[in-house]
Design a protein around this motif. Structure first.
Motif, PDB file in Angstrom:
ATOM      1  N   ILE A  33     -18.737 -80.961  70.514  1.00 14.24           N
ATOM      2  CA  ILE A  33     -18.380 -81.282  71.890  1.00 14.24           C
ATOM      3  C   ILE A  33     -17.447 -80.172  72.344  1.00 14.24           C
ATOM      4  O   ILE A  33     -16.414 -79.928  71.699  1.00 14.24           O
ATOM      5  CB  ILE A  33     -17.678 -82.650  71.989  1.00 14.24           C
ATOM      6  N   ILE A  34     -17.805 -79.462  73.389  1.00 17.06           N
ATOM      7  CA  ILE A  34     -16.987 -78.338  73.832  1.00 17.06           C
ATOM      8  C   ILE A  34     -16.415 -78.631  75.219  1.00 17.06           C
ATOM      9  O   ILE A  34     -17.124 -79.078  76.111  1.00 17.06           O
ATOM     10  CB  ILE A  34     -17.769 -77.000  73.814  1.00 17.06           C
ATOM     11  N   VAL A  55     -25.005 -79.552  70.941  1.00 17.78           N
ATOM     12  CA  VAL A  55     -23.753 -79.245  71.643  1.00 17.78           C
ATOM     13  C   VAL A  55     -23.685 -80.043  72.935  1.00 17.78           C
ATOM     14  O   VAL A  55     -24.605 -79.986  73.759  1.00 17.78           O
ATOM     15  CB  VAL A  55     -23.641 -77.734  71.950  1.00 17.78           C
ATOM     16  N   PHE A  56     -22.598 -80.783  73.116  1.00 19.21           N
ATOM     17  CA  PHE A  56     -22.382 -81.584  74.315  1.00 19.21           C
ATOM     18  C   PHE A  56     -21.216 -80.993  75.105  1.00 19.21           C
ATOM     19  O   PHE A  56     -20.155 -80.715  74.534  1.00 19.21           O
ATOM     20  CB  PHE A  56     -22.068 -83.033  73.929  1.00 19.21           C
ATOM     21  N   HIS A  71     -12.102 -89.541  78.997  1.00 18.93           N
ATOM     22  CA  HIS A  71     -12.710 -88.397  78.305  1.00 18.93           C
ATOM     23  C   HIS A  71     -12.990 -88.727  76.844  1.00 18.93           C
ATOM     24  O   HIS A  71     -14.020 -88.336  76.286  1.00 18.93           O
ATOM     25  CB  HIS A  71     -11.815 -87.171  78.412  1.00 18.93           C
ATOM     26  N   ALA A  72     -12.075 -89.449  76.217  1.00 19.67           N
ATOM     27  CA  ALA A  72     -12.270 -89.835  74.818  1.00 19.67           C
ATOM     28  C   ALA A  72     -13.490 -90.752  74.678  1.00 19.67           C
ATOM     29  O   ALA A  72     -14.298 -90.584  73.748  1.00 19.67           O
ATOM     30  CB  ALA A  72     -11.019 -90.521  74.284  1.00 19.67           C
ATOM     31  N   LYS A  73     -13.641 -91.704  75.588  1.00 20.80           N
ATOM     32  CA  LYS A  73     -14.795 -92.603  75.553  1.00 20.80           C
ATOM     33  C   LYS A  73     -16.099 -91.827  75.723  1.00 20.80           C
ATOM     34  O   LYS A  73     -17.095 -92.090  75.038  1.00 20.80           O
ATOM     35  CB  LYS A  73     -14.675 -93.654  76.653  1.00 20.80           C
ATOM     36  N   ALA A  78     -21.078 -89.528  73.113  1.00 15.35           N
ATOM     37  CA  ALA A  78     -22.026 -88.405  73.061  1.00 15.35           C
ATOM     38  C   ALA A  78     -22.833 -88.407  71.771  1.00 15.35           C
ATOM     39  O   ALA A  78     -24.056 -88.204  71.794  1.00 15.35           O
ATOM     40  CB  ALA A  78     -21.272 -87.083  73.211  1.00 15.35           C
ATOM     41  N   PHE A  79     -22.170 -88.637  70.625  1.00 14.72           N
ATOM     42  CA  PHE A  79     -22.858 -88.640  69.330  1.00 14.72           C
ATOM     43  C   PHE A  79     -22.536 -89.889  68.502  1.00 14.72           C
ATOM     44  O   PHE A  79     -22.877 -89.954  67.322  1.00 14.72           O
ATOM     45  CB  PHE A  79     -22.498 -87.384  68.534  1.00 14.72           C
TER      46      PHE A  79
END
Length: 263
Positions: A33-34, A55-56, A71-73, A78-79
């Protein structure tokens, strides 16, 4: 530890250390995650990764500390999980204390310290629930000893050490690990983007920074330190000796830094 099947979240991934680290880690069997402010730059970094399908992109500004929970959620969804957060995002500063606006000091603390702390605290419950997690924090040698013309930067980096040493102590029982990476001079754009006394960018390279470690060399050393789960790693050239000199004699490191060319 290994990166195999791990999900790694990297802030400040659009350039410099974060960009090189993203590209290097993409060669491992892991998800990335970038994050950074510039979405277009993150898209370019994703395209340079070995497995862009893993890559997310999650764009945001570290100064917006009130929305880190969201943002953490998003990152977790994402994965399905996050195993490591590499807190690399931040800015630097180059100006004499007497000339530097308090707004510059505040900006450095908001981004380099509070942004990093807020994001880490938002992700911490996830690490505790999993009884596993690794915070990697890109600090600086300036978090261990100081230098002229970097007062706000030194203050923010010193603060990171205080916070994350406490976090490591409190959550050792939860199998949460902390690695503080302390770069010396690395040849990136950090000096060009550094804030000056009025908050504008310096827009030029420091000679010391230009002669620093090449970013790929630095990243390889950083990855080795992360794999070893080091508490702290000092990565640079002869400037890393300053950490040990200060332990021996604060007066001696004062004298040595005062005599060195730091701009």
């Amino acid at each position: 530890m290994t990166f195999d099947n791990k999900t790694i979240w990297i802030t400040g991934a659009s350039s410099g250390i974060g960009k090189a680290l993203s590209i290097a880690l993409s060669k491992y069997n892991c998800n990335l995650i970038i994050s950074a402010r510039r979405l277009e730059a993150l898209e370019k970094v994703k395209g340079m990764c070995a497995h862009p399908e893993r890559v997310f992109i999650l764009g945001f500004d570290l100064a917006e500390t009130n929305i880190m929970q969201q943002h953490a959620k998003t990152a977790i969804s994402a994965f399905g999980r996050v195993d490591m957060l590499i807190n690399n995002g931040g800015i630097s500063q180059r100006s004499p204390i007497i000339e530097t606006s308090i707004d510059v000091d505040r900006k450095l603390m908001e981004v380099d310290y509070l942004g990093t702390v807020a994001l880490s605290k938002a992700l911490l419950p996830h690490f505790i629930a999993n009884q596993s997690g690794h915070f990697v924090v890109v600090s600086s040698l300036m978090g261990k000893f100081s230098s002229p013309y970097r007062s706000a930067y030194c203050g923010a980096k010193h603060a990171l050490h205080g916070f994350f040493d406490a976090l490591r102590l409190e959550h050792d029982k939860d199998q949460v690990r902390v690695t503080l990476i302390c770069p010396g001079f690395v040849n990136t754009n950090i000096a060009r983007n550094a804030l000056t006394a009025d908050g504008s960018a310096q827009a030029r390279q420091d000679s010391k920074t230009e002669k620093g470690l090449e970013v790929k060399v630095f990243v390889n050393k950083m990855i080795k330190a992360i794999k070893k789960e080091k508490f702290e790693a000092y990565i640079g050239q002869t400037e890393t000796l300053g950490v040990y000199v200060k332990r021996l004699s604060p007066r001696l490191i004062h004298w040595l830094v005062k005599r060195s060319a730091v701009r």
